[in-house]
Every structure is written in structure tokens, then in C-alpha cells.
Design an enzyme around this catalytic site. Structure first.
Site: not given
Ligand code: AMP
Length: 225
Positions: A22, A94, A133, A166, A177
Site C-alpha cells: 500500500k 481499518r 523489509r 520496524r 497484524r
Molecule cells: P502501518 O504502518 O499502516 O502498518 O500501521 C502500523 C500500526 O499503526 C498498526 O499496526 C496499528 O497499530 C496502527 N494503525 C495504523 N493505522 C491505523 C488505523 N487506521 N486504525 C488503527 N490503528 C492504526
């Protein structure tokens, strides 16, 4: 000062499991469509790092791979969007509650989503992808040590600064996740299919191929803005 593309009419949501591409695709499309990428994950990591109130509230959820509560996320996004009319959402919404709140927020401005891109991906491949990654924490640019390595190991090609892995890309947290995606985010596939905005792409194809598929689907000639 206005950011480039602030008033562009492309309003896109990138929907897909972690590691499905994404962020990579959102960055590729920013230029093409003049709409800015908004990554809730990047925003939350910045808040955690700067130890803001929001960061303190979000930290344990981000680190464990769980979702940050809807009310925190919705407030954060509404503040970030302000009067913007164009965006590429990476990692939001989400949950169905987030999607409903987002629809209502947009409707209040007489706007709706142009499209939702669903990144269809095989979970075992995602676990392998995320383990290899590496990310530039300053820009969000990502590499994959197998399929898309930096020129010098652990160093960013653009700013020559260090790359990081990360913490939530560890095998254990990735499994959590993916499970969170299945349970809480995947209902959005049907939600947006019902709304008529869902476009499915095969996220297992190479990066350039996926970009082309999305560009074709979002061609300004063929989508209303
Ligand atoms: P990402 O970088 O998009 O994988 O997001 C990393 C982490 O941020 C996720 O595993 C969640 O803990 C939190 N997070 C990101 N976007 C959201 C969202 N829209 N709703 C809830 N938690 C989020």
C-alpha cells in the site's frame, strides 16, 4: 502554504494487509495524480517518537500490532485532512466504524471516495516480505532485501542515512497484524464492494505491474473527480 495537489479531486483508499504494498504504491501514485499520501502508521510512529499525548495513548497498540482505538484515529485524520479535497489514504480506514465516520466526514464536505484499491495478497508471502523489509524512517521509503535492495546494505539510496527494520515487522507481531487484518479490517472489502468503489488488484505481482493496474483503473479520463 498549500501542498501540491491539495485541491486535486482524487480521493483514494489503499486497503490491504500489512506488507501488501500500500505504502509503496501510494508514494508512486502521489506524483502521477498530484494527491498526497497520508499514512496513519507513519503519523502514529511520529507521534510515538515525539512522545506527544497522542503518541503516549497510541504506543502500546502500535507496538503490539493491535489497532489504535477508532476515536483517536478518526480525530487524527480529520485534523490532518482539514480542507484537503484530494488524498491517497494508506492504512486508513481499518475498521467499519472508521469507514462510516470517514464517509460521514466526507459527505459533510459534499465529497465521496473516488475509489478503494484492495491489495489481494497471500499471507505466507507477506510474512516473508515483511521479514526482509527495511525502511527509511525519515521518508517512509521501503526496500526489500530480496526483491528490491538498496544499493548499499542498510543505507538509503536517496539521503544516504541509515535504514531500519520496524519493530512490528518481527514474525510474531506480523502474525498478530495479519490476524487483526482478517478480523477487523477485511469486512471493509464487502463494505466498499457494496458501495461500488472497490477495485481489486493482485498485490503479488511486481511493483511496476501493480502501479500500472492502479493507474489504469484510476485514469482521470475514466473516473469522476
Ligand atoms: P502501518 O504502518 O499502516 O502498518 O500501521 C502500523 C500500526 O499503526 C498498526 O499496526 C496499528 O497499530 C496502527 N494503525 C495504523 N493505522 C491505523 C488505523 N487506521 N486504525 C488503527 N490503528 C492504526
Amino acid at each position: 502554504m498549500s501542498s501540491p495537489g491539495l485541491n486535486n479531486g482524487i480521493r483514494v483508499v489503499m486497503l490491504g494487509p500489512p506488507g501488501s504494498g500500500k505504502g509503496t504504491q501510494a508514494r508512486a501514485l502521489e506524483q502521477r495524480f498530484g494527491a498526497r499520501q497520508i499514512s496513519t502508521g507513519d503519523m502514529l510512529r511520529d507521534h510515538v517518537q515525539s512522545e506527544s499525548e497522542l503518541g503516549k495513548a497510541a504506543q502500546r497498540f502500535v507496538e503490539s500490532g493491535g489497532l489504535v482505538p477508532d476515536v483517536i484515529i478518526i480525530k487524527m485524520i480529520e485534523a490532518e485532512l482539514g480542507e484537503s479535497r484530494g488524498f491517497i489514504m494508506d492504512g486508513f480506514p481499518r475498521t467499519v466504524a472508521q469507514a462510516r465516520a470517514f464517509d460521514a466526514f466526507l459527505a459533510g464536505k459534499n465529497l465521496s471516495l473516488t475509489a478503494v484499491i484492495y491489495f489481494k495478497a497471500d499471507h505466507q508471502t507477506l510474512i516473508e516480505r515483511l521479514a526482509s523489509r527495511w525502511t527509511n524512517p525519515r521518508t517512509g521509503r521501503t526496500y526489500n532485501t530480496v526483491s528490491n535492495p538498496p544499493q548499499v546494505a542498510e543505507i538509503d539510496d536517496d539521503d544516504a542515512g541509515p535504514l531500519m527494520q520496524r519493530e512490528d515487522d518481527s514474525a510474531e507481531t506480523v502474525t498478530k497484524r495479519l490476524q487483526v487484518f482478517e478480523e477487523q479490517t477485511s469486512p471493509l472489502i464487502q463494505y466498499y464492494r457494496d458501495a461500488g468503489t472497490l477495485i481489486e488488484v493482485d498485490a503479488m505481482l511486481d511493483v511496476a505491474h501493480v502501479t500500472r493496474e492502479i493507474e489504469d483503473a484510476l485514469d482521470p479520463e475514466s473516473v469522476p473527480t
